[in-house]
Enzyme design. Structure first.
Site, PDB file in Angstrom:
ATOM      1  N   CYS A  86       0.840  -1.195   0.000  1.00  0.00           N
ATOM      2  CA  CYS A  86       0.000   0.000   0.000  1.00  0.00           C
ATOM      3  C   CYS A  86       0.881   1.255   0.000  1.00  0.00           C
ATOM      4  O   CYS A  86       1.526   1.545  -0.999  1.00  0.00           O
ATOM      5  CB  CYS A  86      -0.973  -0.044   1.169  1.00  0.00           C
ATOM      6  SG  CYS A  86      -2.398   1.070   0.980  1.00  0.00           S
ATOM      7  N   HIS A 195      -3.405  -5.694   1.047  1.00  0.00           N
ATOM      8  CA  HIS A 195      -2.707  -5.911   2.321  1.00  0.00           C
ATOM      9  C   HIS A 195      -2.634  -7.392   2.691  1.00  0.00           C
ATOM     10  O   HIS A 195      -3.506  -7.900   3.412  1.00  0.00           O
ATOM     11  CB  HIS A 195      -3.438  -5.173   3.442  1.00  0.00           C
ATOM     12  CG  HIS A 195      -3.266  -3.692   3.422  1.00  0.00           C
ATOM     13  ND1 HIS A 195      -2.281  -3.045   4.134  1.00  0.00           N
ATOM     14  CD2 HIS A 195      -3.956  -2.727   2.779  1.00  0.00           C
ATOM     15  CE1 HIS A 195      -2.373  -1.737   3.941  1.00  0.00           C
ATOM     16  NE2 HIS A 195      -3.381  -1.513   3.115  1.00  0.00           N
ATOM     17  N   GLU A 197      -0.749  -8.781   4.849  1.00  0.00           N
ATOM     18  CA  GLU A 197      -0.537  -8.919   6.294  1.00  0.00           C
ATOM     19  C   GLU A 197      -1.846  -8.901   7.068  1.00  0.00           C
ATOM     20  O   GLU A 197      -1.886  -9.285   8.246  1.00  0.00           O
ATOM     21  CB  GLU A 197       0.406  -7.816   6.798  1.00  0.00           C
ATOM     22  CG  GLU A 197      -0.207  -6.454   7.033  1.00  0.00           C
ATOM     23  CD  GLU A 197      -0.480  -5.636   5.772  1.00  0.00           C
ATOM     24  OE1 GLU A 197      -0.815  -4.442   5.904  1.00  0.00           O
ATOM     25  OE2 GLU A 197      -0.373  -6.180   4.655  1.00  0.00           O
TER      26      GLU A 197
END
Length: 230
Positions: A86, A195, A197
């Protein structure tokens, strides 16, 4: 293997990245601040999402000049693994580590939801645990995530197999050619707007992002003659 999570003023996904490494591969991981001038101890560098330096001027424009970025550049040139997520992707493009630029979503709205991604290149340091063409579910959260390159540069990305992810189905931001992530020619530097994660456990809505972290551990182990964890 040792991971560094870079922290800029305004980063807000650094803890997510740290926990994702802990939860998926259990390797050593440190927070490293933007003032750092030595990353030689690290094998993989994660540049997380957020709003570095408040996104003043434009996303990533100020962060590219942080002292640590000279070290990220050295690490990338040395073949170490670098992932920008990002805002991290925005920073890597601003720093010239990846081609292209990220601009305002075509809707002019912040988009925050799960998206489907097609794995277009399963040979990079961060995607080798996926299958070519696999469709995965990863969340997005951005207002300036529309990836842009000129036609000549797009042709080069395609020729060099540098398109890592494309949006499957709906393109949430107007990115050129539905691109959600790219890599450098060597495949050790990857940038993406979604994302991973935030998608390492099913309780989060998807565990598909976990393979990005096991991929880089596999790549590091194979490089160092150790067994992978596929």
């Amino acid at each position: 293997m040792k991971f560094a999570v870079i922290v800029f003023p305004g980063s807000n996904c650094d803890i997510d990245c740290y926990k994702a490494v802990e939860d998926t591969v259990g390797e050593s991981v440190d927070y490293v601040f933007h003032t750092a001038t030595d990353l030689s101890a690290y094998d993989a560098i994660l540049v997380p999402g957020g709003f570095s330096y408040g996104d003043y001027l434009r996303c990533g424009a100020i962060a590219q000049f942080a002292p640590v970025m000279a070290e990220v550049q050295k690490a990338a040139e040395a073949g170490k693994f670098v992932l920008g997520i990002c805002n991290g992707f925005q920073i890597l493009t601003e720093a010239g580590l990846l081609p292209g630029a990220l601009i305002r979503n075509n809707s002019l709205k912040f988009r925050c939801h799960q998206v489907g991604l097609v794995v277009e290149n399963a040979t990079t340091g961060f995607t080798n645990a996926y299958s070519q063409g696999e469709v995965i579910q990863i969340p997005i959260a951005h207002g300036e995530g529309s990836y842009f390159v000129e036609d000549e540069q797009l042709a080069a990305l395609k020729a060099n197999n540098q398109i890592v992810f494309r949006y499957a189905g709906d393109n949430p931001n107007g990115s050129v050619d539905d691109i959600a992530g790219v890599c450098n020619e060597a495949g050790n530097v990857v940038g993406m707007m979604p994302h991973p994660e935030r998608a390492v456990k099913e309780i989060l809505g998807s565990a598909d992002g976990a393979k990005m972290f096991t991929s880089v551990l596999n790549a590091w182990r194979e490089r160092n003659g150790a067994a992978s964890i596929r």
